[in-house]
Motif scaffolding. Sequence first.
Motif, mmCIF file in Angstrom:
data_model
loop_
_atom_site.group_PDB
_atom_site.id
_atom_site.type_symbol
_atom_site.label_atom_id
_atom_site.label_comp_id
_atom_site.label_asym_id
_atom_site.label_seq_id
_atom_site.Cartn_x
_atom_site.Cartn_y
_atom_site.Cartn_z
ATOM 1 N N ALA A 69 36.751 -62.703 49.110
ATOM 2 C CA ALA A 69 37.652 -63.326 47.626
ATOM 3 C C ALA A 69 39.181 -62.888 47.788
ATOM 4 N N ILE A 76 33.848 -59.338 41.847
ATOM 5 C CA ILE A 76 32.994 -59.583 42.979
ATOM 6 C C ILE A 76 31.925 -58.681 43.090
ATOM 7 N N GLY A 129 35.028 -58.305 48.770
ATOM 8 C CA GLY A 129 35.909 -58.068 47.415
ATOM 9 C C GLY A 129 35.332 -57.129 46.566
ATOM 10 N N LEU A 160 36.965 -67.124 44.128
ATOM 11 C CA LEU A 160 35.636 -66.899 43.651
ATOM 12 C C LEU A 160 35.642 -66.528 42.194
#
Length: 337
Positions: free
Chosen positions: A92, A124, A120, A26
Amino acid sequence: MTGSALPQPLRPRALRPGDLVVIAALSGPLHAAYEPDLEQAEVVLERMGFRVRRAPLLEAGRHRWWSAATPAEIAKEFNALLRDSEVRAVIAHDGGQTVLGYLDLIDVEAIAADPKPILGYSDISLLHLVLYGRTGLVGFHADLATPGLGGHWQAAPAARRAELERLYSTLLTGGEAIGALPATPSWECWRAGRTEGRLIGGVINRIVLAQATPFALPLERFDGAVLFWEEAGGQASYVWSYLQVLRHCGILDRISGMVVGVPHAIDGLGGPGASPTLAEMVLDVLGDRDIPVLGNVEFGHAGPNLPMPVGIRVGLDAQQRTLSLLEPAVQPLSGRS
């Protein structure tokens, strides 16, 4: 809007044994040297009883500048995971410097239709803050897969690893409140007092950045909240400046308590000479705001993370050094369709 009128949090659906958890890039890329850590993270999640899959962008050596891919590519993959009914949680793989690039591309309707745990910390944090602000989604400020489950967890004593595994599993699958998080002697009372409020926070520089975007949390969301934050890297003076931003924008006047994580690699903090401690900086900026402050709690970049579910009501007693989750973070299984 008063604190009592705040919207209810949107709790993700609880996970069941055998549910699919996807590890996704991510933000930052996967460096080949950390492939063993990612594999170990998969083992940890499987031991909790989940099926595990990697998202396609999570490929060792793949990158675009400092990111796993372009913001648009990451958003496209993330949205596909949000829309996929088989995917029950997304964790993540790592943090990084990319989430700001796709905050405007996230399918918030998919989140509202099928809320899922997103896990996360670090970069994040922006997802948790913005998605909580836009949809009420409870975000799981918790360990990342590669540096966390596959890294810091493996360096911790066996008893601590087992404790964290039980805690994370219960948080994701149970419909009951966790109660008191497991405290350690490192926790410090920086200002005594007791309070209850919704838990909101993340990396302090990301809190400040989020508030500079059109997706900033309305200030009313901080009414009576317990603000948690941590920081990694940079200078002590930066942290002091971030706290001043929170003061100027009115957040410090609205919160009812503060929880501060273990600082990591911050230069000029508590050293010889005139360097302040983190506690001294916090109390300097708070001034005469009489709210409880609990410091040096295990979340953030310094090591294995206690989970801090954004949006859940907590009880804080700084003098007794306790932090309790007063609500479940997920919808109980009976509420699933």
